[in-house]
Scaffold this motif. Structure first.
Motif, mmCIF file in Angstrom:
data_model
loop_
_atom_site.group_PDB
_atom_site.id
_atom_site.type_symbol
_atom_site.label_atom_id
_atom_site.label_comp_id
_atom_site.label_asym_id
_atom_site.label_seq_id
_atom_site.Cartn_x
_atom_site.Cartn_y
_atom_site.Cartn_z
ATOM 1 N N THR A 31 -4.746 46.272 -13.827
ATOM 2 C CA THR A 31 -3.947 45.432 -12.941
ATOM 3 C C THR A 31 -2.850 44.854 -13.853
ATOM 4 O OG1 THR A 31 -5.688 44.503 -11.868
ATOM 5 C CG2 THR A 31 -3.999 43.021 -11.807
ATOM 6 N N ALA A 34 -0.133 47.477 -14.280
ATOM 7 C CA ALA A 34 0.809 47.622 -12.978
ATOM 8 C C ALA A 34 1.887 46.490 -13.036
ATOM 9 C CB ALA A 34 -0.117 47.469 -11.785
ATOM 10 N N ASP A 35 1.243 45.267 -13.133
ATOM 11 C CA ASP A 35 2.269 43.903 -13.376
ATOM 12 C C ASP A 35 3.508 44.207 -14.159
ATOM 13 O OD1 ASP A 35 0.621 42.856 -11.238
ATOM 14 O OD2 ASP A 35 -0.424 41.560 -12.966
ATOM 15 N N ASP A 37 4.602 47.006 -15.239
ATOM 16 C CA ASP A 37 5.460 48.257 -14.793
ATOM 17 C C ASP A 37 6.417 47.635 -13.793
ATOM 18 O OD1 ASP A 37 4.509 50.080 -16.449
ATOM 19 O OD2 ASP A 37 3.049 51.169 -14.974
ATOM 20 N N GLN A 38 5.792 46.880 -12.827
ATOM 21 C CA GLN A 38 6.576 46.249 -11.745
ATOM 22 C C GLN A 38 7.740 45.500 -12.416
ATOM 23 O OE1 GLN A 38 3.914 44.390 -8.994
ATOM 24 N NE2 GLN A 38 2.993 46.191 -8.304
ATOM 25 N N ALA A 39 7.412 44.580 -13.272
ATOM 26 C CA ALA A 39 8.520 43.851 -13.943
ATOM 27 C C ALA A 39 9.503 44.609 -14.644
ATOM 28 C CB ALA A 39 7.814 42.877 -15.008
ATOM 29 N N GLY A 41 10.455 47.507 -13.827
ATOM 30 C CA GLY A 41 11.218 47.986 -12.591
ATOM 31 C C GLY A 41 12.394 46.759 -12.218
ATOM 32 N N VAL A 42 11.847 45.512 -11.927
ATOM 33 C CA VAL A 42 12.712 44.598 -11.644
ATOM 34 C C VAL A 42 13.994 44.398 -12.768
ATOM 35 C CG1 VAL A 42 12.793 42.054 -11.394
ATOM 36 C CG2 VAL A 42 10.981 43.309 -10.394
ATOM 37 N N ASP A 74 4.437 38.774 -14.464
ATOM 38 C CA ASP A 74 3.941 37.958 -13.336
ATOM 39 C C ASP A 74 4.872 37.285 -12.850
ATOM 40 O OD1 ASP A 74 1.267 39.123 -13.425
ATOM 41 O OD2 ASP A 74 0.258 37.373 -14.208
ATOM 42 N N VAL A 77 7.792 39.285 -11.265
ATOM 43 C CA VAL A 77 7.413 40.026 -10.030
ATOM 44 C C VAL A 77 7.583 38.971 -8.890
ATOM 45 C CG1 VAL A 77 5.747 41.232 -8.903
ATOM 46 C CG2 VAL A 77 6.180 41.622 -11.229
ATOM 47 N N THR A 80 10.854 38.096 -7.530
ATOM 48 C CA THR A 80 11.420 38.826 -6.471
ATOM 49 C C THR A 80 11.091 38.353 -5.074
ATOM 50 O OG1 THR A 80 9.587 40.141 -6.263
ATOM 51 C CG2 THR A 80 11.425 40.951 -8.038
ATOM 52 N N CYS A 81 10.048 37.463 -4.770
ATOM 53 C CA CYS A 81 9.661 36.994 -3.594
ATOM 54 C C CYS A 81 10.330 35.538 -3.233
ATOM 55 C CB CYS A 81 8.073 37.084 -3.398
ATOM 56 S SG CYS A 81 7.603 38.572 -3.456
#
Length: 107
Positions: A31, A34-35, A37-39, A41-42, A74, A77, A80-81
């Motif tokens: 988990t 994944a967090d 990796d997403q960050a 990407g951001v 975290d 990510v 972005t919302c």
């Protein structure tokens, strides 16, 4: 005096408990990865940086804010919302992206 079977049962139970703990730690690691990796990407998208540069930004922000990498990831990510970052992460992020950017400015 415990019998041989009781000793084996106790050992097996301890091993099962240990394996369950390890499985939980591995789930958490997946988990977290994944967090992160997403960050990355951001940061790549916002700062127009390479993934390696984005990783460096993430680590710098973590160090400069004394916040764990996973926690920074975290927040990025979530950013972005909800569009908001804690002020210390926002300042550190902008400064770090500027240092990594070839032009000296974030994307």
């Amino acid at each position: 005096m415990p019998t041989r079977d009781q000793g084996a049962t106790t050992t097996a139970a301890a091993e099962v408990a240990s394996l369950r703990e390890e499985v939980e730690q591995l789930k958490q690691a997946v988990t977290s990865h994944a967090d992160v990796d997403q960050a990355i990407g951001v940061i790549c998208a916002v700062g127009r940086l390479t993934p390696d540069q984005a990783w460096e930004v993430l680590v710098e922000v973590s160090q400069h804010t004394n916040t764990k990498v996973r926690s920074v990831a975290d927040r990025l990510v979530e950013w972005t919302c909800d569009g908001s970052l804690p002020p210390e992460i926002d300042v550190a992020l902008k400064a770090s992206m500027a240092r990594q950017s070839p032009c000296g400015e974030p994307g």
